[in-house]
Design an enzyme around this catalytic site. Structure first.
Site, mmCIF file in Angstrom:
data_model
loop_
_atom_site.group_PDB
_atom_site.id
_atom_site.type_symbol
_atom_site.label_atom_id
_atom_site.label_comp_id
_atom_site.label_asym_id
_atom_site.label_seq_id
_atom_site.Cartn_x
_atom_site.Cartn_y
_atom_site.Cartn_z
ATOM 1 N N GLU A 189 0.816 -1.217 0.000
ATOM 2 C CA GLU A 189 0.000 0.000 0.000
ATOM 3 C C GLU A 189 0.852 1.270 0.000
ATOM 4 O O GLU A 189 0.500 2.237 -0.665
ATOM 5 C CB GLU A 189 -0.977 0.001 1.186
ATOM 6 C CG GLU A 189 -1.962 -1.168 1.182
ATOM 7 C CD GLU A 189 -2.818 -1.267 -0.075
ATOM 8 O OE1 GLU A 189 -2.958 -0.245 -0.793
ATOM 9 O OE2 GLU A 189 -3.335 -2.366 -0.367
ATOM 10 N N HIS B 219 -0.166 -1.886 -9.940
ATOM 11 C CA HIS B 219 -0.096 -3.341 -9.855
ATOM 12 C C HIS B 219 0.824 -3.920 -10.919
ATOM 13 O O HIS B 219 0.884 -3.417 -12.034
ATOM 14 C CB HIS B 219 -1.492 -3.958 -10.000
ATOM 15 C CG HIS B 219 -2.270 -3.840 -8.723
ATOM 16 N ND1 HIS B 219 -3.627 -3.847 -8.681
ATOM 17 C CD2 HIS B 219 -1.848 -3.717 -7.447
ATOM 18 C CE1 HIS B 219 -4.010 -3.727 -7.428
ATOM 19 N NE2 HIS B 219 -2.955 -3.636 -6.660
ATOM 20 N N CYS C 79 9.693 -7.686 -7.912
ATOM 21 C CA CYS C 79 10.312 -8.166 -9.152
ATOM 22 C C CYS C 79 11.295 -7.090 -9.633
ATOM 23 O O CYS C 79 11.294 -5.973 -9.113
ATOM 24 C CB CYS C 79 9.226 -8.441 -10.179
ATOM 25 S SG CYS C 79 8.583 -6.935 -10.942
HETATM 26 ZN ZN LIG Z 1 6.606 -6.388 -9.967
HETATM 27 ZN ZN LIG Z 2 -2.966 -2.961 -4.693
#
Ligand SMILES: [Zn+2]
Ligand SMILES: [Zn+2]
Length: 368
Positions: free
Chosen positions: A287, A296, A321
């Protein structure tokens, strides 16, 4: 027992389609989302085997079965993040600002991301001993973001039977603010109206805050028809509030009534504590990531993947990532192995063995 009966049946996981319009990115697209590293810097993709593709939905409530998202590349992030370019964003004029500075610490010297704990975080009463301490969440946040973090202390929620108020720290110039809530007489439970709490938090924003994330142990709702809402953020107002009230694995909730709650008192407290801490750290990092402009992720399995429910949260990694790590690095300006080292120490300290082991392997790989 006959052999045939002992043979394990292999159930294929049920096929759950992606939301209409969603296409899994190819390797080439994920690599393009990361972009090439600037000359003389590290390749964030190093050790590609550490990162797997974004997992496909396995139940109809999973995020990608519900929503189609395009994904935000590193270049998209740079172009849209108001913290990294353009004029001063939202932070009051009394705070120093250097448009030529690098990342958040360079552009907003002295400013910090604030965390506040509203509810039973540090008490040792038996009903709440399973909740994390704010110091644990602060340690994790500091290592995860590697930008200045501060705890907003003194602010508290006063919640009674159907009444709630946000009480400012002693000596503060802000007033006590009433929070809308709903109350169920039979169970004695009170739920707070998330938008009303957000509105109160905007007034409580410290002058040197980049943003404020208030974690609460109270249950939240939005519309009258809701069972509950996990939390809510207002990016443009730089505040968010999220609830840990439903994170305890020993507590089950009625699927029909917001006030229906059952506690399995025999569940071991240590296991409950570990699960709540892990869930709280993930929630906070995801968050705050949104408040900093990260959207996202669809490129890999990643802490910034969307999640539709708690089981899906649990399946997701605590790591970023390469695409999202690069975005965070642009914000914080940190050295990547240095961040992993800090995170490794904190994870070991918090008893997050599996997560620490991943970070340790990644660090070993990067340092050759
Ligand atoms: Zn990612
Ligand atoms: Zn989210």
């Amino acid at each position: 027992m006959p052999k045939a009966a002992r043979r394990k049946r292999h159930h294929k996981p049920p096929f759950v389609p992606y939301a209409r319009g969603f296409k899994t990115p190819t390797h080439k697209q994920s690599a393009a989302a990361l972009g090439s590293p600037p000359p003389g810097t590290r390749d964030f993709m190093l050790g590609v085997g550490f990162f797997t593709a974004v997992p496909r939905p396995i139940c109809p409530n999973d995020w990608l079965a519900q929503y189609s998202e395009d994904g935000q590349s590193y270049a998209d992030f740079l172009a849209s993040c108001p913290w990294l370019s353009g004029p001063r964003w939202k932070v009051p004029r009394s705070q120093p600002f250097d448009p030529a500075g690098a990342g958040l610490p360079g552009r907003y010297p002295g400013a910090a991301i604030y965390l506040a704990g509203l509810g039973d975080f540090s008490k040792q009463a038996e009903t709440v001993a399973v909740n994390p301490r704010m110091s644990e969440l602060m340690d994790f946040a500091g290592a995860f973001f590697c930008v200045p973090m501060r705890e907003l202390t003194g602010l508290r929620l006063d919640v009674g039977r159907g009444k709630a108020a946000l009480i400012p720290a002693p000596g503060s110039r802000i007033r006590v603010q009433e929070i809308r809530c709903r109350f169920h007489r039979g169970s004695g439970r009170t739920q707070l109206h998330a938008p009303s709490l957000l509105k109160a938090l905007v007034r409580a924003l410290p002058h040197d805050a980049i943003c404020l994330m208030a974690l609460t142990t109270h249950d939240l709702f939005d519309g009258e028809g809701d069972l509950f809402v996990a939390g809510m953020a207002a990016g443009a107002s730089r505040v968010g509030t999220f609830s840990l009230a439903r994170y305890d694995p020993a507590v089950s909730f009625s699927p029909e009534h917001w006030h229906g709650v059952t506690l399995d008192a025999s569940a071991p407290a240590e296991a409950r504590r570990e699960t709540i801490l892990r869930r709280a750290c993930k929630l906070m990092a995801h968050e705050v990531g949104h408040l900093l402009g990260l959207e996202h992720c669809v490129w890999h399995a990643c802490l910034m993947n969307g999640s539709g429910h708690l089981e899906e949260d649990d399946r997701q990694p605590m790591a970023l990532c390469p695409v999202d790590l690069r975005k965070l690095q642009a914000l914080g300006g940190f050295d990547v192995p240095g961040r992993y080292k800090r995170l490794l120490a904190v994870m070991k300290n918090l008893g997050m063995r599996a997560e620490a082991s991943w970070v340790g392997r990644r660090l070993e790989f990067l340092e050759g």
